[in-house]
Write a protein that holds these residues in place. Structure first.
Motif, PDB file in Angstrom:
ATOM      1  N   LYS A 123      -0.948   2.893   8.466  1.00  0.00           N
ATOM      2  CA  LYS A 123      -0.940   1.781   7.504  1.00  0.00           C
ATOM      3  C   LYS A 123      -1.749   0.584   8.000  1.00  0.00           C
ATOM      4  O   LYS A 123      -1.884  -0.403   7.297  1.00  0.00           O
ATOM      5  CB  LYS A 123       0.497   1.341   7.204  1.00  0.00           C
ATOM      6  CG  LYS A 123       1.351   2.375   6.477  1.00  0.00           C
ATOM      7  CD  LYS A 123       2.744   1.821   6.194  1.00  0.00           C
ATOM      8  CE  LYS A 123       3.579   2.804   5.393  1.00  0.00           C
ATOM      9  NZ  LYS A 123       3.852   4.049   6.142  1.00  0.00           N
ATOM     10  N   ARG A 172       0.926  -3.221   0.323  1.00  0.00           N
ATOM     11  CA  ARG A 172       1.013  -1.915  -0.324  1.00  0.00           C
ATOM     12  C   ARG A 172       2.419  -1.334  -0.201  1.00  0.00           C
ATOM     13  O   ARG A 172       2.950  -0.770  -1.171  1.00  0.00           O
ATOM     14  CB  ARG A 172      -0.012  -0.969   0.298  1.00  0.00           C
ATOM     15  CG  ARG A 172       0.004   0.424  -0.314  1.00  0.00           C
ATOM     16  CD  ARG A 172      -1.173   1.253   0.145  1.00  0.00           C
ATOM     17  NE  ARG A 172      -1.136   2.586  -0.441  1.00  0.00           N
ATOM     18  CZ  ARG A 172      -2.128   3.463  -0.379  1.00  0.00           C
ATOM     19  NH1 ARG A 172      -3.253   3.132   0.252  1.00  0.00           N
ATOM     20  NH2 ARG A 172      -2.003   4.646  -0.936  1.00  0.00           N
ATOM     21  N   TYR A 173       3.031  -1.473   0.965  1.00  0.00           N
ATOM     22  CA  TYR A 173       4.378  -0.935   1.157  1.00  0.00           C
ATOM     23  C   TYR A 173       5.364  -1.613   0.208  1.00  0.00           C
ATOM     24  O   TYR A 173       6.202  -0.942  -0.418  1.00  0.00           O
ATOM     25  CB  TYR A 173       4.825  -1.136   2.599  1.00  0.00           C
ATOM     26  CG  TYR A 173       6.139  -0.455   2.920  1.00  0.00           C
ATOM     27  CD1 TYR A 173       6.164   0.854   3.373  1.00  0.00           C
ATOM     28  CD2 TYR A 173       7.352  -1.120   2.762  1.00  0.00           C
ATOM     29  CE1 TYR A 173       7.370   1.493   3.665  1.00  0.00           C
ATOM     30  CE2 TYR A 173       8.554  -0.494   3.033  1.00  0.00           C
ATOM     31  CZ  TYR A 173       8.561   0.804   3.488  1.00  0.00           C
ATOM     32  OH  TYR A 173       9.758   1.442   3.760  1.00  0.00           O
ATOM     33  N   GLU A 176       4.595  -0.442  -3.506  1.00  0.00           N
ATOM     34  CA  GLU A 176       4.910   0.961  -3.768  1.00  0.00           C
ATOM     35  C   GLU A 176       6.403   1.257  -3.699  1.00  0.00           C
ATOM     36  O   GLU A 176       6.927   2.064  -4.468  1.00  0.00           O
ATOM     37  CB  GLU A 176       4.162   1.859  -2.774  1.00  0.00           C
ATOM     38  CG  GLU A 176       2.669   1.953  -3.030  1.00  0.00           C
ATOM     39  CD  GLU A 176       1.970   2.884  -2.068  1.00  0.00           C
ATOM     40  OE1 GLU A 176       0.891   3.405  -2.423  1.00  0.00           O
ATOM     41  OE2 GLU A 176       2.486   3.100  -0.937  1.00  0.00           O
ATOM     42  N   ASN A 177       7.105   0.622  -2.779  1.00  0.00           N
ATOM     43  CA  ASN A 177       8.499   0.968  -2.536  1.00  0.00           C
ATOM     44  C   ASN A 177       9.500   0.036  -3.205  1.00  0.00           C
ATOM     45  O   ASN A 177      10.664   0.420  -3.371  1.00  0.00           O
ATOM     46  CB  ASN A 177       8.767   1.006  -1.030  1.00  0.00           C
ATOM     47  CG  ASN A 177       8.046   2.137  -0.329  1.00  0.00           C
ATOM     48  OD1 ASN A 177       8.512   3.269  -0.323  1.00  0.00           O
ATOM     49  ND2 ASN A 177       6.891   1.835   0.252  1.00  0.00           N
ATOM     50  N   CYS A 199      -5.512  -1.126  -1.485  1.00  0.00           N
ATOM     51  CA  CYS A 199      -4.498  -1.509  -2.474  1.00  0.00           C
ATOM     52  C   CYS A 199      -4.955  -1.287  -3.917  1.00  0.00           C
ATOM     53  O   CYS A 199      -4.385  -1.848  -4.862  1.00  0.00           O
ATOM     54  CB  CYS A 199      -4.109  -2.971  -2.273  1.00  0.00           C
ATOM     55  SG  CYS A 199      -3.345  -3.305  -0.671  1.00  0.00           S
ATOM     56  N   LEU A 202      -2.846  -0.905  -7.588  1.00  0.00           N
ATOM     57  CA  LEU A 202      -1.514  -1.466  -7.396  1.00  0.00           C
ATOM     58  C   LEU A 202      -1.523  -2.935  -7.826  1.00  0.00           C
ATOM     59  O   LEU A 202      -2.588  -3.579  -7.836  1.00  0.00           O
ATOM     60  CB  LEU A 202      -1.105  -1.362  -5.920  1.00  0.00           C
ATOM     61  CG  LEU A 202      -0.797   0.046  -5.399  1.00  0.00           C
ATOM     62  CD1 LEU A 202      -0.690   0.040  -3.877  1.00  0.00           C
ATOM     63  CD2 LEU A 202       0.490   0.586  -6.013  1.00  0.00           C
TER      64      LEU A 202
END
Length: 372
Positions: A123, A172-173, A176-177, A199, A202
């Motif tokens: 990452k 991004r984490y 996405e999560n 990214c 997103l």
């Protein structure tokens, strides 16, 4: 004083750290140039680091050598002109002013995405991992990001500001999560270019901006591994800026390296070769800077985890060297190894800490419930 007398004096000092010149243990120092002693006595830590870059000395376990020197406080015995000049500049000038903010991006973060892509985890998170249950660097960085998100009490639809977003891994984490929208800012054009690519598709916007240039309002704000570039003269401005950008019921998480006593400057070698204009805050400097702006909800120290993180980065760097060496020279290789291993030794000696601090503007009504 002759080289032989300087060597004898150095040998006596090193006894306090159980280090032997030309000894056979991994942490002993192997001297290749007899002028090393004079160089260190004249230039302190700057001369010591530059001498390593020049091949004047070696150590099989450089990280353990530095840890022993720091624990014995021998690094405090060599106050050089370089250190005095660094201290004077910090007092006379605002070395982290808005005009200077982009210098560290050009000097450090723009030197090559190939270096960081090979050194970091998948990452590309350039900050301390969380090793409580992790077995690999990827797991440690994932667990750190998950811990961060839980501490922020992220919820779908929130708008998050990521100050010092790096290559976009944390943004991004979160997107996405946790289904949040993220605005990430960095002072590195190279980071921003790759972050935008990482990214794509997103709800993430990446900007090349200094924190003082930001406007808007956010439900959550996070800053991971960026506060080390703010500087003590700007701490109050930093927290005042965060306070203006954060919703009244919002949370702010600060992830930063810290040191054990107040300072106004960084090590001269680090300042010249790695992080220009940087400095590490003490707990007192941080807490006094956010007083009147925030309520402290949580302060978590997992400094020893940075030792493991740095050693993982160094292993990756060494393994990748055959692939990237065309873009760098051998002096850079020694410089970068010294940076990573000396930093690991400093954390092992507990001279440096790693803090995650959670702040709220008005205090949470039902109290703050924090994970570990």
């Amino acid at each position: 004083m002759t080289n032989s007398r300087l060597r004898k004096y150095t040998e006596n000092l090193l006894q306090h750290a159980d280090v032997v010149i030309d000894g056979d243990r991994p942490w002993d120092i192997q001297v290749k140039n007899k002028n090393l002693y004079r160089r260190v006595f004249m230039q302190g830590s700057l001369g010591f680091g530059e001498a390593y870059m020049d091949g004047w000395w070696d150590s099989e376990s450089l990280d353990e050598l530095i840890s022993r020197l720091v624990k014995a406080q021998l690094d405090d015995r060599f106050k050089s002109i370089a250190l005095m000049m660094t201290t004077l500049k910090a007092k006379l000038f605002n070395r982290q002013s808005a005009k200077r903010a982009y210098q560290v991006g050009e000097k450090h973060y723009d030197i090559g995405n190939d270096l960081y892509a090979n050194m970091l985890d998948s990452k590309m998170i350039y900050s301390c991992g969380y090793w409580k249950e992790a077995q690999t660097l990827d797991e440690a960085q994932r667990d750190k990001l998950e811990l961060t998100c839980k501490k922020l009490h992220l919820e779908k639809g929130q708008r998050v500001l990521d100050i010092g977003c790096g290559w976009g891994g944390s943004a991004r984490y979160m997107a996405e999560n946790y289904g949040v929208e993220v605005v990430g800012i960095t002072i590195s054009s190279e980071q921003a270019a790759l972050a935008k690519e990482n990214c794509r598709h997103l709800p993430i916007e990446i900007l090349v901006k200094d924190y003082r240039e930001m406007q808007g309002c956010f439900d959550r704000i996070v800053s991971i591994g960026m506060f080390e570039h703010v500087g003590y003269k700007n701490y109050r401005t930093y927290f005042k800026t965060i306070e203006k950008l954060l919703q009244d019921d919002g949370l702010f998480l600060l992830h930063t390296i810290g040191t054990n006593s107040p300072s106004e400057h960084t090590d001269p070698w680090i300042d010249r070769y790695i992080f220009p204009n940087g400095m590490l805050p003490s707990a007192q400097q941080v807490s006094s800077a956010f007083e009147d702006y925030f309520i402290l909800e949580d302060w978590h120290n997992f400094g020893p985890d940075y030792d493991k993180t740095l050693l993982s980065w160094h292993k990756n760097f060494n393994n990748a060297w055959p692939e990237i060496k065309e873009n760098y020279d051998d002096r850079f290789r020694r410089m970068w190894s010294y940076y990573l291993l000396a930093s690991a030794g400093s954390f092992r000696a507990r001279k440096n800490q790693l803090w995650q601090i959670v702040l709220s503007k008005q205090g949470l009504t039902d109290g703050y419930h924090f994970p570990r």
